[in-house]
Structure formats: structure tokens, C-alpha cells
Design an enzyme around this catalytic site. Structure first.
Site, mmCIF file in Angstrom:
data_model
loop_
_atom_site.group_PDB
_atom_site.id
_atom_site.type_symbol
_atom_site.label_atom_id
_atom_site.label_comp_id
_atom_site.label_asym_id
_atom_site.label_seq_id
_atom_site.Cartn_x
_atom_site.Cartn_y
_atom_site.Cartn_z
ATOM 1 N N ARG A 1 61.182 24.957 69.774
ATOM 2 C CA ARG A 1 60.737 23.609 70.149
ATOM 3 C C ARG A 1 59.252 23.582 70.470
ATOM 4 O O ARG A 1 58.529 22.657 70.081
ATOM 5 C CB ARG A 1 61.545 23.095 71.343
ATOM 6 C CG ARG A 1 61.072 21.731 71.829
ATOM 7 C CD ARG A 1 61.824 21.258 73.066
ATOM 8 N NE ARG A 1 63.196 20.927 72.769
ATOM 9 C CZ ARG A 1 64.253 21.586 73.242
ATOM 10 N NH1 ARG A 1 64.072 22.654 74.004
ATOM 11 N NH2 ARG A 1 65.469 21.219 72.928
ATOM 12 N N TYR B 1 44.579 1.350 62.528
ATOM 13 C CA TYR B 1 45.815 1.495 61.767
ATOM 14 C C TYR B 1 46.885 0.583 62.351
ATOM 15 O O TYR B 1 47.232 0.686 63.522
ATOM 16 C CB TYR B 1 46.266 2.954 61.783
ATOM 17 C CG TYR B 1 47.561 3.229 61.074
ATOM 18 C CD1 TYR B 1 47.738 2.869 59.744
ATOM 19 C CD2 TYR B 1 48.600 3.857 61.735
ATOM 20 C CE1 TYR B 1 48.930 3.123 59.092
ATOM 21 C CE2 TYR B 1 49.800 4.129 61.088
ATOM 22 C CZ TYR B 1 49.962 3.753 59.767
ATOM 23 O OH TYR B 1 51.151 4.005 59.126
ATOM 24 N N ASP C 1 40.080 8.715 66.215
ATOM 25 C CA ASP C 1 40.854 8.845 64.986
ATOM 26 C C ASP C 1 39.864 9.094 63.850
ATOM 27 O O ASP C 1 39.133 8.202 63.435
ATOM 28 C CB ASP C 1 41.656 7.565 64.746
ATOM 29 C CG ASP C 1 42.518 7.626 63.484
ATOM 30 O OD1 ASP C 1 42.243 8.476 62.616
ATOM 31 O OD2 ASP C 1 43.438 6.797 63.354
ATOM 32 N N LYS D 1 47.158 12.033 55.154
ATOM 33 C CA LYS D 1 46.200 11.367 54.275
ATOM 34 C C LYS D 1 45.104 12.331 53.830
ATOM 35 O O LYS D 1 45.379 13.338 53.190
ATOM 36 C CB LYS D 1 45.662 10.128 54.983
ATOM 37 C CG LYS D 1 46.793 9.151 55.360
ATOM 38 C CD LYS D 1 46.274 7.937 56.056
ATOM 39 C CE LYS D 1 47.401 6.963 56.381
ATOM 40 N NZ LYS D 1 48.294 7.456 57.457
#
Length: 243
Positions: free
Chosen positions: A54, A106, A179, A204
Site C-alpha cells: 500500500r 483543469y 500544476d 499527458k
């Protein structure tokens, strides 16, 4: 590799930090499918402190190290998607905290941020990032904990002055997240301009081949806020590090 390494980013990326598989000599980092790791008779981990996948899966560690190196950061985390990475940052905040973000960003993240902040009692102001002084005017010293910038912004390609926003963000004691999905570390290193965390939707331009779904965070400092990021929603975060 040391901090004095002068190899160009393209070389670092191509060589993946010289990750040679010690078991086979393979030059491509191996995929480790195991979810749990060997322990001794006292149930203590035997290899690198690993217990469970995890939060300790080895598969993404080479990529994380490379991203940290390319961005000039101290640490990096990979996620199953860009949204998983972005939401981990926001979920590190507490009720009563305040976020300033630009209104052009976004769309899916913007919509989620509006909904989550309303439900969780987190203040949110969206500003026109192209206007001088917009971020400074919206920041609430002592309450604003996070400023989110996307530059170039999707879909208008607005450009934000990272260094200028970093200055007013830090003056208020807040963290700046940038970002940098569109430009990648090849064209911009926001940490060098004062950002605290760089975010990528690695699906992307960072990947570039339309064959990987992933998100990434890179931090300038391994500080308490980064530690809170690491603790957020492990079921969609580091368990998702099996990429």
C-alpha cells in the site's frame, strides 16, 4: 549519483538514474507484483523496511526518484491518476483552512475542488490569475494554507508568474502548488521559482505516449505538509503506486 551530477535531463531520463536490476542485470526497472514482503520470526521486515505494498511498493520508486531529480525536488510520489495526486494535496488540509486557486484550470479538478471544499468546510476563492495582485488580494493570512496555480492553464494557456505568486504565498505562511502538466520539467522547474510542490497529470505530456494513466507530486522539502500528503487516502494513493 550526487548533487554535482551535470548530466543533462535527457540523459538522466534515458538512463532512469542508472537503475540496474541486481538480480538479473536488466537495464529496465523491474515490476514487483507482490503485495506483501518477507519478515523474520519476530514479524520484522527483512528488506528495506518493507511490509506491505500500500505504501511501500518498490515498482514506482525509480520513476519517483527520476521525477524528483528532474524537478530539483527532495521527494516525489506517483499516483494512479492525476486526480488522485491532486486530491491528496487538498485532502491534507483541515476544516477551516482556505485555498486560493485560479478560475481557469483543469475543469474536473476545479469542479471537484469546489464540491469537496463546500462539503469539508474549507474556504475556496477562485481568482483571475492573469490580473496583477489577484492572488495577493484573495489570500487570507493565517487562514490560507494552499495556493494552487496551473500554468500554462488548461484550456486557455494563461501564463502565471510563479515567482511572484510564491512571494505573496509564503508571506502569508501558505504553500504554493503548481500544476506543470503542460510544460513538464523539460521547459519549467517551478520549485526553482519558489513553488513548494509540483503537480503533474502524468497521463499527458510527461508520459507522452497515451499508454500510461498516472499522476505525480514532487516536493521542494520533506516537511510536515508533505508528510500529511503521504497519509491521505492510501487506498487511492500509494496502493495505486503499482503502475
Amino acid at each position: 549519483m550526487t548533487d554535482s551530477d551535470t548530466r543533462r535531463p535527457a540523459t538522466l531520463a534515458a538512463q532512469s538514474l542508472e537503475s540496474i536490476d541486481p538480480a538479473s542485470g536488466g537495464v529496465v526497472p523491474a515490476i514487483q507484483p507482490s503485495t506483501t514482503f518477507v519478515r523474520d520470526r519476530d514479524y520484522e521486515p527483512l528488506v528495506d523496511g518493507r511490509i506491505y505494498a500500500r505504501d511501500q511498493a518498490p515498482t514506482p520508486e525509480h520513476a519517483e526518484g527520476l521525477l524528483a531529480r528532474l524537478e530539483g525536488g527532495k521527494d516525489a510520489m506517483l499516483f494512479a491518476s492525476g486526480m488522485a495526486a491532486a486530491t491528496a494535496v487538498v485532502q491534507a488540509l483541515r476544516p477551516g483552512d482556505h485555498i486560493v486557486a485560479q478560475d481557469v484550470m483543469y475543469w474536473t479538478l476545479r469542479a471537484w475542488m469546489i464540491s469537496f471544499c463546500a462539503d469539508w468546510g474549507i474556504g475556496l476563492d477562485l481568482v483571475d490569475g492573469t490580473k496583477d495582485g489577484a492572488f495577493e488580494a484573495a489570500i487570507k493570512p493565517g487562514q490560507t494554507k494552499l495556493v494552487w496555480v496551473e500554468t500554462p492553464a488548461n484550456p486557455t494557456w494563461d501564463i502565471i508568474d510563479i515567482a511572484a505568486v510564491a512571494k505573496v504565498t509564503h508571506a502569508a505562511g501558505a504553500k504554493l502548488v503548481v500544476d506543470s502538466t503542460v510544460v513538464t520539467p523539460v521547459l519549467s522547474q517551478p520549485l526553482a521559482l519558489g513553488a513548494d510542490i509540483v503537480f503533474h497529470s502524468a497521463t499527458k505530456y510527461l508520459n507522452g505516449h497515451s499508454d500510461v494513466l498516472a499522476g505525480a507530486l514532487v516536493t521542494a522539502e520533506d516537511d510536515p505538509f508533505w508528510a500529511r500528503d503521504q497519509r491521505q487516502s492510501p487506498e487511492h494513493r500509494r496502493c495505486s503506486r503499482h503502475l
